[in-house]
Design a protein around this motif. Sequence first.
Motif, mmCIF file in Angstrom:
data_model
loop_
_atom_site.group_PDB
_atom_site.id
_atom_site.type_symbol
_atom_site.label_atom_id
_atom_site.label_comp_id
_atom_site.label_asym_id
_atom_site.label_seq_id
_atom_site.Cartn_x
_atom_site.Cartn_y
_atom_site.Cartn_z
ATOM 1 N N PRO B 338 0.816 -1.226 0.000
ATOM 2 C CA PRO B 338 0.000 0.000 0.000
ATOM 3 C C PRO B 338 0.842 1.265 0.000
ATOM 4 N N LEU B 339 2.020 1.177 0.602
ATOM 5 C CA LEU B 339 2.852 2.375 0.673
ATOM 6 C C LEU B 339 3.280 2.855 -0.701
ATOM 7 N N TYR B 340 3.607 1.911 -1.584
ATOM 8 C CA TYR B 340 4.006 2.417 -2.891
ATOM 9 C C TYR B 340 2.853 2.511 -3.885
ATOM 10 N N MET B 341 1.781 1.743 -3.617
ATOM 11 C CA MET B 341 0.600 1.907 -4.464
ATOM 12 C C MET B 341 0.097 3.336 -4.396
ATOM 13 N N ILE B 342 0.129 3.885 -3.182
ATOM 14 C CA ILE B 342 -0.442 5.203 -2.964
ATOM 15 C C ILE B 342 0.305 6.281 -3.752
ATOM 16 N N THR B 343 1.555 5.994 -4.060
ATOM 17 C CA THR B 343 2.298 6.995 -4.829
ATOM 18 C C THR B 343 1.783 7.083 -6.263
ATOM 19 N N PHE B 344 1.023 6.085 -6.689
ATOM 20 C CA PHE B 344 0.478 6.130 -8.053
ATOM 21 C C PHE B 344 -0.922 6.748 -8.098
ATOM 22 N N PHE B 345 -1.502 7.011 -6.931
ATOM 23 C CA PHE B 345 -2.853 7.560 -6.898
ATOM 24 C C PHE B 345 -3.016 8.813 -7.749
ATOM 25 N N PRO B 346 -2.089 9.783 -7.646
ATOM 26 C CA PRO B 346 -2.252 10.973 -8.484
ATOM 27 C C PRO B 346 -2.260 10.626 -9.971
ATOM 28 N N VAL B 347 -1.434 9.661 -10.355
ATOM 29 C CA VAL B 347 -1.371 9.270 -11.762
ATOM 30 C C VAL B 347 -2.699 8.649 -12.191
ATOM 31 N N TRP B 348 -3.328 7.905 -11.273
ATOM 32 C CA TRP B 348 -4.599 7.263 -11.587
ATOM 33 C C TRP B 348 -5.792 8.195 -11.361
ATOM 34 N N GLY B 349 -5.512 9.381 -10.863
ATOM 35 C CA GLY B 349 -6.590 10.343 -10.653
ATOM 36 C C GLY B 349 -7.373 10.145 -9.372
ATOM 37 N N ILE B 350 -6.809 9.376 -8.424
ATOM 38 C CA ILE B 350 -7.496 9.221 -7.132
ATOM 39 C C ILE B 350 -7.105 10.396 -6.243
ATOM 40 N N GLU B 351 -8.122 11.085 -5.714
ATOM 41 C CA GLU B 351 -7.807 12.311 -4.983
ATOM 42 C C GLU B 351 -7.697 12.102 -3.496
ATOM 43 N N ASN B 352 -6.864 12.923 -2.914
ATOM 44 C CA ASN B 352 -6.659 12.884 -1.473
ATOM 45 C C ASN B 352 -7.907 13.417 -0.751
ATOM 46 N N ILE B 353 -8.119 12.946 0.465
ATOM 47 C CA ILE B 353 -9.271 13.412 1.258
ATOM 48 C C ILE B 353 -8.754 14.407 2.300
ATOM 49 N N PRO B 354 -9.203 15.654 2.225
ATOM 50 C CA PRO B 354 -8.647 16.659 3.144
ATOM 51 C C PRO B 354 -8.970 16.336 4.598
ATOM 52 N N MET B 355 -8.004 16.571 5.464
ATOM 53 C CA MET B 355 -8.217 16.359 6.905
ATOM 54 C C MET B 355 -8.321 17.685 7.625
ATOM 55 N N PHE B 356 -7.329 18.534 7.435
ATOM 56 C CA PHE B 356 -7.391 19.870 8.045
ATOM 57 C C PHE B 356 -6.544 20.823 7.215
ATOM 58 N N GLN B 357 -6.729 22.103 7.521
ATOM 59 C CA GLN B 357 -5.992 23.122 6.781
ATOM 60 C C GLN B 357 -5.169 23.968 7.736
ATOM 61 N N VAL B 358 -3.978 24.298 7.298
ATOM 62 C CA VAL B 358 -3.170 25.241 8.063
ATOM 63 C C VAL B 358 -2.778 26.357 7.109
ATOM 64 N N SER B 359 -3.197 27.551 7.413
ATOM 65 C CA SER B 359 -2.959 28.752 6.603
ATOM 66 C C SER B 359 -2.973 28.442 5.098
ATOM 67 N N GLY B 360 -4.116 27.925 4.669
ATOM 68 C CA GLY B 360 -4.333 27.720 3.236
ATOM 69 C C GLY B 360 -3.753 26.428 2.674
ATOM 70 N N ASN B 361 -2.947 25.702 3.495
ATOM 71 C CA ASN B 361 -2.398 24.431 3.028
ATOM 72 C C ASN B 361 -3.233 23.271 3.558
ATOM 73 N N THR B 362 -3.521 22.339 2.681
ATOM 74 C CA THR B 362 -4.381 21.235 3.092
ATOM 75 C C THR B 362 -3.543 20.003 3.411
ATOM 76 N N PHE B 363 -3.892 19.384 4.519
ATOM 77 C CA PHE B 363 -3.261 18.119 4.876
ATOM 78 C C PHE B 363 -4.301 17.026 4.688
ATOM 79 N N GLY B 364 -3.988 16.048 3.826
ATOM 80 C CA GLY B 364 -4.981 15.028 3.497
ATOM 81 C C GLY B 364 -4.742 13.728 4.238
ATOM 82 N N VAL B 365 -5.728 12.840 4.150
ATOM 83 C CA VAL B 365 -5.648 11.547 4.834
ATOM 84 C C VAL B 365 -4.430 10.754 4.360
ATOM 85 N N PHE B 366 -4.217 10.743 3.042
ATOM 86 C CA PHE B 366 -3.088 9.961 2.523
ATOM 87 C C PHE B 366 -1.741 10.510 2.997
ATOM 88 N N ASP B 367 -1.757 11.782 3.387
ATOM 89 C CA ASP B 367 -0.492 12.394 3.815
ATOM 90 C C ASP B 367 0.020 11.815 5.121
#
Lengths: 318, 423
Positions: B338-367
Amino acid sequence: MSEIAIQIQDLTKVYKTNRVKAVDSLDLEINKGEIFGLLGPNGAGKTTLIRVIVGLLKSSSGHILFDGEELNINSAKWKHHIGYVPQETAFWKNLTVYENLNLIGTTYNIPNKELKERINHLLEGLYLVDHKKKLASKLSGGMQRRLNLAMGMVHDPQILLLDEVFVGLDPQTRNYLYDYLRDFASKENKTIIITSHLMEIVDALSDRVGILDLGKMLAVDTPENLKNTHGKGDILELEINKEFNEDLVAKVQKSEKDLVVEKKDQIILVKTLNAISKIPEILNSIENEGFTVLDVKITKQSLETVFISLTGKELRGD
Amino acid sequence: MESKGDNQNKFISLTKKLGYEFRTTYKIGLKYIKEIFRSKLFLIIAVAMPAILMIFMGVAFGGASSSVESFSILVINEDIGFTNVSTSYEFGESLIGTLENVTYPVGEGEDPINIFYVYETPEYNQSVEDYLIYEEHGLHLTLIISENFSEVIFNFENDVIITVVGDPATGVYHSAVSTFTTIYNEFVDVTRLSLGDTTGESVIVENYIGIVGNTTVFDLMVPGLVIIGIVLNIVFVSSTFAEEYELKTLEKLQLTPTRAIHLIGGMSLAQLLVALVQIVVLFALSLAFGYNAIGSFVLAGFIAWIMSLSMLAIGMMIAAFAKKGTIASSIASVVAIPLYMITFFPVWGIENIPMFQVSGNTFGVFDILPTNLANNMITDVLIYGQTFSDLIFEFVSLIIITAIYLAIGLVLISVFKLRPKKG
Ligand SMILES: Nc1ncnc2c1ncn2[C@@H]1O[C@H](COP(=O)(O)OP(=O)(O)OP(=O)(O)O)[C@@H](O)[C@H]1O
Ligand SMILES: [Mg+2]
């Protein structure tokens, strides 16, 4: 009275996995500067006891006092104090002999120069100098045991716990180790706890011996006292030329005081204290009955006989 | 009251203590390095496997970027001109003329080679067709000359702004922009000088239009491939450590004053060295297969390097529960997927799920997975040319996440491997 190095009080260790009580309400005091031999048949609990003392195993109950206080196995003082050589060898296979020892020494914060001297000294004594640049995995079995030994002693501990370290060593190394341990204890007032199945060595080396079975200490005393109180004396084996009768046994029995006589095929076993002085009388009484003695074998009273009489087991067997 | 001497003594003992901690960690690190580099299996797992994967992908999807002599540019001239008294100025047209006429300096008797091939279109609306034009002609750059271009040049007081549009993922884009900039600056200076002015600046606004043009699938894969290589370090970290337990050498260290921090510190040193070798080898291979990167490899490598510490931490977590080296490496191989599969998510168009924001920057679940964070960061650096200052939030996130992983690893190892056995 000598000072106490380690005091064990009511110590019990039960293995959770199989509920084996390997150490059972054990009390023991080890004096400073003494060599304490720990004897016991396979599975007696020797290794378990040692591993609880050094802190690799957690006891189920009881206390271990060190310098009069409850032992803290994580204290730096204790770790510098003890050296443990396990029954099974363990070392880093892909490191050389020297690198193995150097690593251990470094973790004890021994200054480089001193460490180097100590390692070389140990390597010389253990006849490993010529192999110090060899990878540990390339050593012979006996050499591996020697490396294992050196790894437990490189930091010059006050208390040394040795589990079956004489096994697999050649006579040369055995002698070196014997002398080393003697010097170590007497000259530097250090304490040694040693287990071995080699009775003669334990007998000769130890100031006191403890006999352990089923996790209980059956007897603790000097080898001399043990032999005098628990030993049944020397054993004389006499092989004769023909099947003997009960008469003969009775005759031999009467020939001297304090004899225990048994028969086994064509062999008469005589157990007695100080057997050598009684040999002529015994031989006389046999030959008077018309038998010829073909062979005489004498087994001097030893810890082995003490051991067998206490545990009812041969040491080497199970 | 503490005397001066007391403080001095305290200082000396503190230095000694620190000296000991570092020396022990270093020696244990050296031990792991020796063990790892003396074992052939390691080289296969850590370096050869990802390298082969990189070569395989390079052959399948890569392509060397061609070196370009002339740049094709599309000029959208919206300039309406400017009339002063009776003279009218069409500086947009003049700029186009200048661009069409600049040539490379050539030797005697040789035909001059144009630097720019210029296509013109009067209007630009950022529609799909424009992108198509862009791709069809193999354009390297689009210039947008604004409506008031002539007026601004004439009036001196304002900066002269021009917009360039292009795909920063292509190496050519950058050389096209820099060539254009030189010519454009000179054009503005000369024009203003002819009108009697020496002040004012020419300003170029760059507009990225995303990934089109020369970017290959391989280009998109490279960050992920480097990360896969580093993820594989979980295998050797966990099996080396579990083996230490299995073969009872850990017991030897347990008897000494060695602590978990020395073990993890030492293993970190070894792991960082391995990761460095991997990063250099893998990026070098990616370049050999025509990776069209524009950003800093040093920064990208640094990100991968920090990320590698979290792989060390995961390896330690696995080792905390494994009783044998072989078990540890099996678990590690599964965890790595799963650790390296996730690196292909952007290529496959799977989007990150936002968790919280800090001054305009989003931290997502996959992060939460450092591999994901690092993959996006490396892509930002290498493909979009972002710099350290663009990625401060990501760097802080990566460092915090890595620290958390390391702390968990440290606690698990201490509890499950270094305490006396309950038996
Ligand atoms: N890890 C363990 N888990 C469960 N039981 C154990 C474990 N280690 C030892 N035992 C049991 O505890 C008892 C004591 O074993 P121990 O190894 O201490 O004996 P020993 O006196 O050292 O024997 P030997 O002479 O064979 O070395 C045995 O019954 C053994 O089966
Ligand atoms: Mg044992």
